[in-house]
Write a protein that holds these residues in place. Structure first.
Motif, PDB file in Angstrom:
ATOM      1  N   ALA A 169      23.870  21.151  75.677  1.00  0.00           N
ATOM      2  CA  ALA A 169      22.403  22.180  75.083  1.00  0.00           C
ATOM      3  C   ALA A 169      21.531  23.224  76.473  1.00  0.00           C
ATOM      4  CB  ALA A 169      21.333  20.967  74.605  1.00  0.00           C
ATOM      5  N   ILE A 170      21.734  22.620  78.089  1.00  0.00           N
ATOM      6  CA  ILE A 170      21.041  22.394  78.648  1.00  0.00           C
ATOM      7  C   ILE A 170      21.855  23.860  78.712  1.00  0.00           C
ATOM      8  CG2 ILE A 170      21.910  21.884  80.722  1.00  0.00           C
ATOM      9  CD1 ILE A 170      18.048  22.058  80.703  1.00  0.00           C
ATOM     10  N   GLU A 171      22.878  24.382  79.167  1.00  0.00           N
ATOM     11  CA  GLU A 171      23.390  25.494  79.043  1.00  0.00           C
ATOM     12  C   GLU A 171      23.331  26.218  78.056  1.00  0.00           C
ATOM     13  OE1 GLU A 171      27.665  25.184  81.044  1.00  0.00           O
ATOM     14  OE2 GLU A 171      26.595  22.715  82.396  1.00  0.00           O
ATOM     15  N   ARG A 172      23.446  25.946  77.064  1.00  0.00           N
ATOM     16  CA  ARG A 172      23.921  26.275  75.957  1.00  0.00           C
ATOM     17  C   ARG A 172      22.245  27.221  75.507  1.00  0.00           C
ATOM     18  NH1 ARG A 172      27.123  28.832  73.516  1.00  0.00           N
ATOM     19  NH2 ARG A 172      28.723  26.922  73.102  1.00  0.00           N
ATOM     20  N   GLU A 193      19.800  16.558  77.196  1.00  0.00           N
ATOM     21  CA  GLU A 193      20.007  17.997  77.773  1.00  0.00           C
ATOM     22  C   GLU A 193      21.730  18.492  77.547  1.00  0.00           C
ATOM     23  OE1 GLU A 193      20.142  18.236  82.065  1.00  0.00           O
ATOM     24  OE2 GLU A 193      18.685  16.785  81.977  1.00  0.00           O
ATOM     25  N   ASP A 194      22.915  17.231  78.274  1.00  0.00           N
ATOM     26  CA  ASP A 194      23.908  16.908  77.832  1.00  0.00           C
ATOM     27  C   ASP A 194      25.276  17.245  76.894  1.00  0.00           C
ATOM     28  OD1 ASP A 194      23.552  16.675  80.664  1.00  0.00           O
ATOM     29  OD2 ASP A 194      23.292  14.468  80.726  1.00  0.00           O
ATOM     30  N   THR A 195      23.702  16.985  75.520  1.00  0.00           N
ATOM     31  CA  THR A 195      24.023  16.611  74.215  1.00  0.00           C
ATOM     32  C   THR A 195      25.219  17.739  74.101  1.00  0.00           C
ATOM     33  OG1 THR A 195      22.877  15.730  73.358  1.00  0.00           O
ATOM     34  CG2 THR A 195      24.335  16.736  71.440  1.00  0.00           C
ATOM     35  N   PRO A 196      26.699  17.697  74.015  1.00  0.00           N
ATOM     36  CA  PRO A 196      27.771  19.871  73.519  1.00  0.00           C
ATOM     37  C   PRO A 196      26.635  19.707  72.021  1.00  0.00           C
ATOM     38  CG  PRO A 196      29.209  18.032  74.197  1.00  0.00           C
ATOM     39  CD  PRO A 196      27.739  17.037  73.747  1.00  0.00           C
ATOM     40  N   ILE A 197      27.136  21.442  72.247  1.00  0.00           N
ATOM     41  CA  ILE A 197      26.844  22.307  71.114  1.00  0.00           C
ATOM     42  C   ILE A 197      27.279  23.175  70.889  1.00  0.00           C
ATOM     43  CG2 ILE A 197      24.152  21.015  70.745  1.00  0.00           C
ATOM     44  CD1 ILE A 197      23.049  23.055  71.820  1.00  0.00           C
ATOM     45  N   GLU A 198      27.142  23.559  69.971  1.00  0.00           N
ATOM     46  CA  GLU A 198      28.041  24.942  69.217  1.00  0.00           C
ATOM     47  C   GLU A 198      26.928  26.919  69.424  1.00  0.00           C
ATOM     48  OE1 GLU A 198      30.162  24.620  65.711  1.00  0.00           O
ATOM     49  OE2 GLU A 198      28.469  24.739  64.913  1.00  0.00           O
ATOM     50  N   MET A 199      27.483  27.644  69.662  1.00  0.00           N
ATOM     51  CA  MET A 199      26.557  28.579  69.462  1.00  0.00           C
ATOM     52  C   MET A 199      26.224  28.269  67.356  1.00  0.00           C
ATOM     53  SD  MET A 199      25.254  31.374  70.429  1.00  0.00           S
ATOM     54  CE  MET A 199      23.998  33.061  70.167  1.00  0.00           C
ATOM     55  N   TYR A 200      24.989  28.761  68.214  1.00  0.00           N
ATOM     56  CA  TYR A 200      24.188  28.722  66.591  1.00  0.00           C
ATOM     57  C   TYR A 200      22.966  29.709  65.866  1.00  0.00           C
ATOM     58  CZ  TYR A 200      20.497  25.756  67.812  1.00  0.00           C
ATOM     59  OH  TYR A 200      19.274  24.902  68.447  1.00  0.00           O
ATOM     60  N   SER A 259      11.568  22.630  73.130  1.00  0.00           N
ATOM     61  CA  SER A 259      11.761  23.086  71.890  1.00  0.00           C
ATOM     62  C   SER A 259      13.437  23.791  72.114  1.00  0.00           C
ATOM     63  CB  SER A 259      10.738  23.951  71.204  1.00  0.00           C
ATOM     64  OG  SER A 259      10.915  25.075  71.949  1.00  0.00           O
ATOM     65  N   CYS A 260      14.455  23.795  71.323  1.00  0.00           N
ATOM     66  CA  CYS A 260      15.668  24.512  71.951  1.00  0.00           C
ATOM     67  C   CYS A 260      14.769  25.988  71.349  1.00  0.00           C
ATOM     68  CB  CYS A 260      15.970  24.366  70.408  1.00  0.00           C
ATOM     69  SG  CYS A 260      16.056  24.956  68.882  1.00  0.00           S
ATOM     70  N   SER A 261      16.021  27.251  71.878  1.00  0.00           N
ATOM     71  CA  SER A 261      15.877  28.138  72.802  1.00  0.00           C
ATOM     72  C   SER A 261      16.432  29.399  71.743  1.00  0.00           C
ATOM     73  CB  SER A 261      16.124  28.806  74.195  1.00  0.00           C
ATOM     74  OG  SER A 261      15.450  30.336  74.138  1.00  0.00           O
ATOM     75  N   GLY A 262      15.436  29.959  71.071  1.00  0.00           N
ATOM     76  CA  GLY A 262      16.117  31.387  70.550  1.00  0.00           C
ATOM     77  C   GLY A 262      17.029  32.090  71.469  1.00  0.00           C
ATOM     78  N   SER A 263      17.396  32.505  72.460  1.00  0.00           N
ATOM     79  CA  SER A 263      18.207  32.609  72.657  1.00  0.00           C
ATOM     80  C   SER A 263      18.644  31.278  73.317  1.00  0.00           C
ATOM     81  CB  SER A 263      17.351  33.076  74.706  1.00  0.00           C
ATOM     82  OG  SER A 263      16.218  34.107  74.213  1.00  0.00           O
ATOM     83  N   LYS A 264      20.237  31.786  73.231  1.00  0.00           N
ATOM     84  CA  LYS A 264      21.261  31.625  73.429  1.00  0.00           C
ATOM     85  C   LYS A 264      22.192  31.579  74.421  1.00  0.00           C
ATOM     86  CE  LYS A 264      20.275  28.886  69.232  1.00  0.00           C
ATOM     87  NZ  LYS A 264      18.599  29.772  69.364  1.00  0.00           N
ATOM     88  N   ASN A 265      23.319  30.879  74.788  1.00  0.00           N
ATOM     89  CA  ASN A 265      24.269  31.140  75.434  1.00  0.00           C
ATOM     90  C   ASN A 265      25.923  32.218  74.503  1.00  0.00           C
ATOM     91  OD1 ASN A 265      26.576  31.427  76.860  1.00  0.00           O
ATOM     92  ND2 ASN A 265      26.341  30.454  79.582  1.00  0.00           N
TER      93      ASN A 265
END
Length: 154
Positions: A18-21, A57-64, A4-10
């Motif tokens: 995504a793996i970095e966000r 994991e490589d999908t570029p995503i914004e901060m949300y 799952s995604c994470s509530g904690s984000k860069n």
């Protein structure tokens, strides 16, 4: 590996893979395993995001800021399950590791490929509270690395 995604984000602005966000516990464990050289080779990471659905994991995503709720998981269910089925049909995995909470599990409830993989015994699922699932994930990563080290390379 399906997580799952994470509530904690860069919080860095702009798009990040995504793996970095995401910077929660599972993501820290993955990054540490890669940095220290014990990440299991040829392991794909797929992520279920409350905002984006099923992503790599490589999908570029914004901060949300969007939390996965039961309603959101049900809303994503058809798309996520369908996309997951396509990916699992394209790739011939001999093992699938799931670390998803109960709400995130709702988003893959319609996946016939996951059902089939469970029946054939290739799915391993982390269970319990977040801390328990994190320990199981770390253990799985380490076990996979050990298995890969024992395979002779021609």
């Amino acid at each position: 590996m399906l997580i799952s995604c994470s509530g904690s984000k860069n919080p860095t602005s702009g798009m990040l893979p995504a793996i970095e966000r995401y910077i929660g516990g599972v993501y820290k464990s993955i990054k540490k395993a890669r940095r220290e050289g014990y990440w299991p080779a040829e392991t794909d990471i797929l992520i279920i995001s409350a905002k984006y659905g099923l992503i790599s994991e490589d999908t570029p995503i914004e901060m949300y800021e969007q939390k996965m709720t039961r309603d959101r998981a049900v809303e994503l269910q058809k798309e996520v399950s369908s996309n997951l089925d396509v990916l699992l049909q394209e790739r011939n995995y001999n093992q699938i590791f799931l670390n998803l909470g109960s709400i995130y599990m709702q988003s893959i409830a319609l996946s016939s490929e996951i059902d089939q993989a469970r029946r054939t015994g290739i799915v391993q699922e982390a269970a319990g509270e977040i801390g328990m699932r994190l320990r199981q994930t770390k253990q799985w990563i380490e076990e996979q690395h050990e298995v890969n080290r024992k395979i002779p390379i021609d």
